[in-house]
Design a protein around this motif. Structure first.
Motif, PDB file in Angstrom:
ATOM      1  N   VAL A  78      76.976  23.424 -52.327  1.00 33.29           N
ATOM      2  CA  VAL A  78      76.247  22.245 -51.853  1.00 33.29           C
ATOM      3  C   VAL A  78      74.975  22.114 -52.681  1.00 33.29           C
ATOM      4  CG1 VAL A  78      75.064  21.155 -49.921  1.00 33.29           C
ATOM      5  CG2 VAL A  78      77.140  22.490 -49.510  1.00 33.29           C
ATOM      6  N   PHE A  79      74.795  20.948 -53.305  1.00 29.52           N
ATOM      7  CA  PHE A  79      73.586  20.694 -54.080  1.00 29.52           C
ATOM      8  C   PHE A  79      72.527  20.072 -53.174  1.00 29.52           C
ATOM      9  CE2 PHE A  79      76.739  20.777 -57.500  1.00 29.52           C
ATOM     10  CZ  PHE A  79      76.113  21.624 -58.399  1.00 29.52           C
ATOM     11  N   SER A  80      71.379  20.725 -53.121  1.00 32.69           N
ATOM     12  CA  SER A  80      70.250  20.199 -52.360  1.00 32.69           C
ATOM     13  C   SER A  80      68.977  20.489 -53.146  1.00 32.69           C
ATOM     14  CB  SER A  80      70.203  20.843 -50.969  1.00 32.69           C
ATOM     15  OG  SER A  80      69.165  20.286 -50.205  1.00 32.69           O
ATOM     16  N   ALA A  81      68.955  19.979 -54.360  1.00 33.44           N
ATOM     17  CA  ALA A  81      67.883  20.285 -55.304  1.00 33.44           C
ATOM     18  C   ALA A  81      66.892  19.140 -55.435  1.00 33.44           C
ATOM     19  CB  ALA A  81      68.485  20.619 -56.664  1.00 33.44           C
ATOM     20  N   GLY A  82      66.678  18.421 -54.343  1.00 33.74           N
ATOM     21  CA  GLY A  82      65.741  17.314 -54.365  1.00 33.74           C
ATOM     22  C   GLY A  82      66.451  15.968 -54.362  1.00 33.74           C
ATOM     23  N   VAL A  83      65.666  14.900 -54.397  1.00 35.20           N
ATOM     24  CA  VAL A  83      66.217  13.540 -54.358  1.00 35.20           C
ATOM     25  C   VAL A  83      65.569  12.699 -55.455  1.00 35.20           C
ATOM     26  CG1 VAL A  83      66.745  13.603 -51.887  1.00 35.20           C
ATOM     27  CG2 VAL A  83      64.483  12.809 -52.653  1.00 35.20           C
ATOM     28  N   ARG A  84      66.194  11.584 -55.751  1.00 33.47           N
ATOM     29  CA  ARG A  84      65.676  10.625 -56.723  1.00 33.47           C
ATOM     30  C   ARG A  84      65.707   9.233 -56.085  1.00 33.47           C
ATOM     31  NH1 ARG A  84      64.559  14.827 -58.365  1.00 33.47           N
ATOM     32  NH2 ARG A  84      64.870  15.746 -60.446  1.00 33.47           N
ATOM     33  N   PRO A  85      64.674   8.408 -56.316  1.00 31.48           N
ATOM     34  CA  PRO A  85      64.644   7.071 -55.707  1.00 31.48           C
ATOM     35  C   PRO A  85      65.825   6.224 -56.161  1.00 31.48           C
ATOM     36  CG  PRO A  85      62.515   7.642 -56.678  1.00 31.48           C
ATOM     37  CD  PRO A  85      63.488   8.671 -57.150  1.00 31.48           C
ATOM     38  N   ARG A  86      66.364   5.454 -55.248  1.00 31.07           N
ATOM     39  CA  ARG A  86      67.421   4.501 -55.608  1.00 31.07           C
ATOM     40  C   ARG A  86      66.743   3.179 -55.982  1.00 31.07           C
ATOM     41  NH1 ARG A  86      72.665   4.369 -51.944  1.00 31.07           N
ATOM     42  NH2 ARG A  86      73.168   3.040 -53.714  1.00 31.07           N
ATOM     43  N   ASP A  87      66.448   3.031 -57.241  1.00 34.87           N
ATOM     44  CA  ASP A  87      65.698   1.862 -57.717  1.00 34.87           C
ATOM     45  C   ASP A  87      66.516   0.999 -58.674  1.00 34.87           C
ATOM     46  OD1 ASP A  87      65.786   3.477 -59.953  1.00 34.87           O
ATOM     47  OD2 ASP A  87      63.646   3.986 -59.913  1.00 34.87           O
ATOM     48  N   GLU A  88      67.870   1.140 -58.658  1.00 32.86           N
ATOM     49  CA  GLU A  88      68.711   0.410 -59.609  1.00 32.86           C
ATOM     50  C   GLU A  88      68.572  -1.105 -59.454  1.00 32.86           C
ATOM     51  OE1 GLU A  88      71.174   3.977 -58.069  1.00 32.86           O
ATOM     52  OE2 GLU A  88      69.640   2.595 -57.362  1.00 32.86           O
ATOM     53  N   LEU A 109      63.203  -4.039 -50.024  1.00 29.49           N
ATOM     54  CA  LEU A 109      64.082  -2.995 -50.548  1.00 29.49           C
ATOM     55  C   LEU A 109      63.801  -1.699 -49.785  1.00 29.49           C
ATOM     56  CD1 LEU A 109      63.791  -3.674 -54.389  1.00 29.49           C
ATOM     57  CD2 LEU A 109      65.595  -4.432 -52.818  1.00 29.49           C
ATOM     58  N   ALA A 110      64.817  -1.210 -49.096  1.00 26.74           N
ATOM     59  CA  ALA A 110      64.707   0.057 -48.363  1.00 26.74           C
ATOM     60  C   ALA A 110      65.932   0.896 -48.709  1.00 26.74           C
ATOM     61  CB  ALA A 110      64.628  -0.205 -46.867  1.00 26.74           C
ATOM     62  N   THR A 111      66.153   1.034 -50.000  1.00 21.55           N
ATOM     63  CA  THR A 111      67.390   1.642 -50.489  1.00 21.55           C
ATOM     64  C   THR A 111      67.348   3.162 -50.498  1.00 21.55           C
ATOM     65  OG1 THR A 111      66.515   1.232 -52.717  1.00 21.55           O
ATOM     66  CG2 THR A 111      68.138  -0.316 -51.861  1.00 21.55           C
ATOM     67  N   GLY A 112      66.205   3.736 -50.180  1.00 17.71           N
ATOM     68  CA  GLY A 112      66.123   5.181 -50.021  1.00 17.71           C
ATOM     69  C   GLY A 112      66.261   5.932 -51.314  1.00 17.71           C
ATOM     70  N   SER A 113      66.912   7.091 -51.226  1.00 18.02           N
ATOM     71  CA  SER A 113      67.058   7.952 -52.395  1.00 18.02           C
ATOM     72  C   SER A 113      68.458   8.549 -52.407  1.00 18.02           C
ATOM     73  CB  SER A 113      66.011   9.073 -52.361  1.00 18.02           C
ATOM     74  OG  SER A 113      66.172   9.855 -51.190  1.00 18.02           O
ATOM     75  N   ARG A 114      68.780   9.179 -53.509  1.00 18.54           N
ATOM     76  CA  ARG A 114      70.072   9.867 -53.625  1.00 18.54           C
ATOM     77  C   ARG A 114      69.801  11.328 -53.957  1.00 18.54           C
ATOM     78  NH1 ARG A 114      70.631   6.482 -57.928  1.00 18.54           N
ATOM     79  NH2 ARG A 114      72.481   5.538 -56.966  1.00 18.54           N
ATOM     80  N   PRO A 115      70.700  12.209 -53.551  1.00 14.83           N
ATOM     81  CA  PRO A 115      70.523  13.625 -53.886  1.00 14.83           C
ATOM     82  C   PRO A 115      70.559  13.833 -55.392  1.00 14.83           C
ATOM     83  CG  PRO A 115      72.182  13.348 -52.171  1.00 14.83           C
ATOM     84  CD  PRO A 115      71.889  11.984 -52.707  1.00 14.83           C
ATOM     85  N   PHE A 116      69.715  14.712 -55.882  1.00 11.94           N
ATOM     86  CA  PHE A 116      69.711  15.034 -57.303  1.00 11.94           C
ATOM     87  C   PHE A 116      70.712  16.171 -57.550  1.00 11.94           C
ATOM     88  CE2 PHE A 116      68.024  17.923 -60.627  1.00 11.94           C
ATOM     89  CZ  PHE A 116      68.280  17.107 -61.724  1.00 11.94           C
ATOM     90  N   VAL A 117      71.640  15.920 -58.425  1.00 12.83           N
ATOM     91  CA  VAL A 117      72.599  16.947 -58.826  1.00 12.83           C
ATOM     92  C   VAL A 117      72.303  17.283 -60.280  1.00 12.83           C
ATOM     93  CG1 VAL A 117      75.024  17.546 -59.146  1.00 12.83           C
ATOM     94  CG2 VAL A 117      74.338  16.087 -57.228  1.00 12.83           C
TER      95      VAL A 117
END
Length: 847
Positions: free
Chosen positions: A238-248, A107-115
């Motif tokens: 533009v939202f650039s307030a961090g990221v969250r892991p894509r672990d779905e 799994l190398a699904t990365g992260s998504r921007p946190f909004v």
């Protein structure tokens, strides 16, 4: 749908195709019998997200695409989204209905921007900053907008701010913390960074929590509302307030997931299922999710090693970073915040030069734990290699960051175990061994053999130093390539352009280079073309090669305005010209200062005002002083024998003649000169690139001096020269320097680099040892005969005038973010955190 593979080889499926997944497949290469399938959500191959903002400059997504390498042997399924994992059947199901079987899954699904979950976040005009598609959407929406806001003042937030600024938007950055980049730099470093960012016209709102996005009746962004009740008008957010892991996927198939997100893995990057690995920003290792590419690369290498039968564990994360944000160098390495008990901090802060440095050392000051650099990160490669190592520091570690220790960090002898490239875990010993075993003679060879320098690239300066040192020990000459796009030095490129009569960058790189060029070679070639008289610097494709100052024929100042500097040859000026300068300064409300170089500088001009200002100065008989260019700046003089009772020659007339002769002469670096009418040296000629001091019988010529960061006295070249001989020697000196100096090399270090030094220079330009004096003389005559004032040429060309606008999508509109205060009856930019006092006796708001 039937399974994709029936091969008898072991099946590896990688879900996600970002930088870390690309590294995994590339590291695995063809060393195994794995049949690899990669599922990529985007419809394009893996690209360099670290340099995503470069897409705004190039407009070419291919320029970010990662090299295919060993990934060419894998089956890449682009635009294919994995929607579920059946761990029992060992099968990945995609959105299109494919069933992709695996023996091992990564799994190398990365992260998504946190909004933030706030009202209005889904309105038209609200974006995230993560993919090329995101950037395309921002560019399209910004076309007819004026104000943009970025929520988040971290690494990616400042990148997004730079992107909005490059699109011509008035740009605001909102950050909850009290300073920028709070995860990487401390408060003092953040405040220094703030000075740099605000000087570019980006407006900051710190310690502010965004409460909602304000929308209009058409549900389009019209601004931001904050928790303190205040608002900010904006057309785009533009939202650039961090990221969250894509672990779905992991959650849905029952893998262990951390309480705050991230697929839990051990030090082998294995999940709770022995057939499933997780790497990169979706993985949680030892309770932490890493949002940087270097730890992700280390995870990829760890998994690749196990897949080919080697034992491997995660070596630990290097969270060091070095970036150029909005043109400002920022670096953080090791324990930058002094978390180790008893650690000592050495701090250097210079708000005038905009430099901040901090070293965190052990309580005995013998080992480096970490540090922060803002404004000048040239020492970063060496300091990062030292951080956390057992190598002893110099007796005075502060010299590693102090200006007085210029070059000190580079002179530290690293141990063989010191890690030079954290992206690929390459040590100095690995690099030195490769240099000798593979007979490597350039940095490209090191990259190909060890992969050092092919990740973030921050270690490349250190690679050059190591290569030079090792080749010097072996008696081998080091490559002098200008950059990765040209295998030639600047002097060699100058010769190619001159001999082959090349007139454009595109022709030069097509015949003698590769790729599209960079911010190193483009301005260097632009200077070469200008030195050889290839027309106005804004003509044709040359306009796109120029740096910021040459782009607008003016010096960019800290608040986003520009300076206007008319030429006053030898410091001489008539009353009528003084009146014209004064009237311009008064009408445009410009800060006015007489400089140490005997000129009058006018500060605070907005970009759209520059043509109007220069039209009046040109009409008054003045021309560009080239304060913005790598060219002749001034020839300073005293009044000489004309007025002074001690003067023995007419220094003013000579200075005027020399300045008019060499005006507009483009060179590797700026040039300054001085002429003193007697030995009392009132013009400070010996602190200049070339200086002349009058004698009873002629002129003494001094060469190779300069002030600035490393002052140096010029050396005596010749004595008692008549004026014609003096001018001939200066002509040849300048043209030989322009031909042979490196990029951005001042005359002082250039002279020191000449084998034989001043003696050799005399042989070249006096004795004609190389047989080129006639060519040098002719080259100078061509320059003198072809000179034309750059600003006059702009004023006569409507096409060139079009570039002088604050906002491309709103020509003529002044930048509302530019503000001033008054002090001593003149304007100046507000200092960071300064609140102008309305109606105060010495400080008040200026419209």
């Amino acid at each position: 749908m039937a399974p994709l593979r029936t091969s008898s080889s072991r099946r590896l499926v990688v879900v996600g195709y970002g930088m870390v997944a690309h590294r995994l497949v590339d590291a695995l290469g063809e060393r195994s019998d794995w049949a690899v399938t990669v599922l990529g959500e985007e419809n394009r191959p893996a690209y360099d997200r670290v340099n995503l903002s470069g897409y705004f400059a190039s407009g070419d997504p291919d320029s970010l695409t990662l090299p295919i390498g060993a990934t060419g042997s894998a089956e890449l399924l682009l635009g294919e989204v994995a929607v579920s994992v059946d761990r029992q059947a060992q099968l990945v199901v995609t959105g299109s209905g494919r069933n992709v079987p695996y023996d091992v899954l990564v799994l190398a699904t990365g992260s998504r921007p946190f909004v933030p979950p706030i009202d209005g976040r889904d309105a038209a005009g609200a974006f995230v900053y993560r993919t090329i598609d995101d950037l395309d959407a921002i560019r399209a929406y910004a076309a007819d907008r004026r104000v943009g806001a970025v929520v988040g003042g971290g690494l990616l937030g400042l990148e997004a701010a730079n992107a909005l600024r490059s699109l011509g938007l008035e740009t605001h950055v909102v950050e909850m913390a009290g300073w920028l980049m709070p995860q990487q730099v401390d408060e003092a470093g953040g405040q220094m960074l703030r000075r740099h960012v605000e000087s570019l016209g980006v407006r900051l709102r710190l310690s502010s929590q965004t409460a909602s996005v304000l929308v209009d009746d058409d549900v389009r962004v019209r601004g931001l509302a904050f928790a303190d009740g205040t608002e900010l008008a904006a057309d785009l957010v533009v939202f650039s307030a961090g990221v969250r892991p894509r672990d779905e996927l992991a959650r849905e198939c029952g893998l262990t997931v951390g309480e705050r997100g991230g697929v839990v893995v051990d030090d082998q990057c294995l999940t709770s299922d022995p057939n499933v690995f997780a790497v990169g920003e979706c993985a949680q290792l030892a309770g932490r999710v890493y949002g940087l590419v270097a730890p992700g690369y280390a995870m990829a290498e760890t998994v690749a090693a196990q897949l080919v039968g080697r034992e491997a564990t995660f070596p630990g994360a290097d969270t060091s970073t070095k970036l150029k944000l909005l043109g400002v160098d920022v670096a953080s390495f090791g324990d930058a915040f002094g978390a180790v008990e008893g650690a000592l901090e050495l701090v250097y802060s210079d708000p005038v030069s905009g430099r901040y440095g901090k070293l965190v050392v052990t309580d005995d000051a013998k080992r480096l734990l970490g540090g922060i650099l803002v404004g000048d990160a040239s020492a970063y490669p060496t300091l990062r290699a030292l951080a956390g190592s057992d190598q002893a520091l110099p007796a005075e570690p502060a010299l590693l960051i102090l200006p007085s220790g210029n070059g000190e960090a580079g002179s530290v002898e690293l141990s063989a175990a010191a890690q030079v490239c954290s992206c690929h875990n390459v040590t100095k010993g690995d690099i030195c061994a490769a240099i000798h075993e593979q007979a490597i003679v350039d940095v490209g060879g090191i990259k190909a053999c060890t992969k050092a320098g092919t990740g973030c690239g921050s270690c490349v300066p250190l690679l050059k130093k190591l290569l030079g040192a090792e080749l010097s020990k072996a008696g081998v000459e080091m490559s002098t390539a200008l950059c990765e796009h040209f295998a030639y030095s600047r002097a060699e490129l100058f010769a190619l352009v001159r001999v082959r009569q090349i007139t454009t960058f595109s022709a030069l790189i097509a015949e003698y280079g590769n790729g599209r060029g960079c911010d190193i070679c483009k301005p260097a070639v632009a200077s070469i073309l200008a030195s050889l008289g290839n027309g106005h610097i804004h003509s044709g494709e040359q306009a796109a090669l120029q740096d910021t100052n040459d782009h607008f024929l003016a010096n960019l100042q800290r608040n986003g305005t520009y300076s206007v500097v008319p030429r006053l040859p030898g410091g001489e000026v008539t009353p009528d010209k003084l009146l014209a300068i004064a009237q311009v300064a008064k009408d445009f409300n410009l800060y006015t200062k007489i400089t140490g170089g005997q000129r009058i500088d006018l500060f605070g001009a907005r970009v759209e005002q520059l043509p109007a200002i220069w039209r009046r100065l040109v009409d008054a008989g003045m021309e560009s002083g080239h304060a913005y260019g790598k060219a002749l700046r001034t020839v300073k003089s005293c009044v000489g024998q004309t007025w002074c009772r001690f003067g023995v020659q007419d220094s003013t007339s000579l200075a005027v003649m020399l300045e008019l002769r060499y005006r507009g002469l483009r060179s590797p670096h700026k040039l300054k000169a001085g002429v003193s009418g007697c030995a009392r040296e009132c013009a400070e000629a010996r602190g200049k690139d070339f200086g002349i001091i009058a004698t009873e019988t002629g002129w003494n010529l001094y060469l190779g001096g300069n002030g600035g960061f490393t002052p140096r006295h010029a050396e005596l070249f010749a004595t008692d020269l008549d004026t014609d001989t003096l001018v001939t020697f200066i002509d040849r000196f300048l043209m030989f320097y322009i031909r042979t100096a490196d990029r951005l090399q001042r005359t002082a270090p250039w002279l020191e680099s000449l084998e034989g030094g001043m003696g050799y220079l005399r042989e070249v330009i006096v004795d004609d040892r190389l047989g080129i004096c006639a060519e040098l003389d002719a080259a100078m005559q061509r320059h003198v005969g072809s000179y034309r004032d750059e600003w006059r040429s702009v004023l006569e060309d409507p096409e060139k005038l079009r570039r002088f606008t604050s906002f491309v999508n709103a020509p003529g509109t002044p930048d509302p973010s530019i503000t001033f205060v008054t002090e001593r009856d003149q304007i100046r930019p507000p200092q960071p955190g300064e609140a102008p006092l309305i109606g105060g006796p010495r400080l008040k708001v200026v419209s």
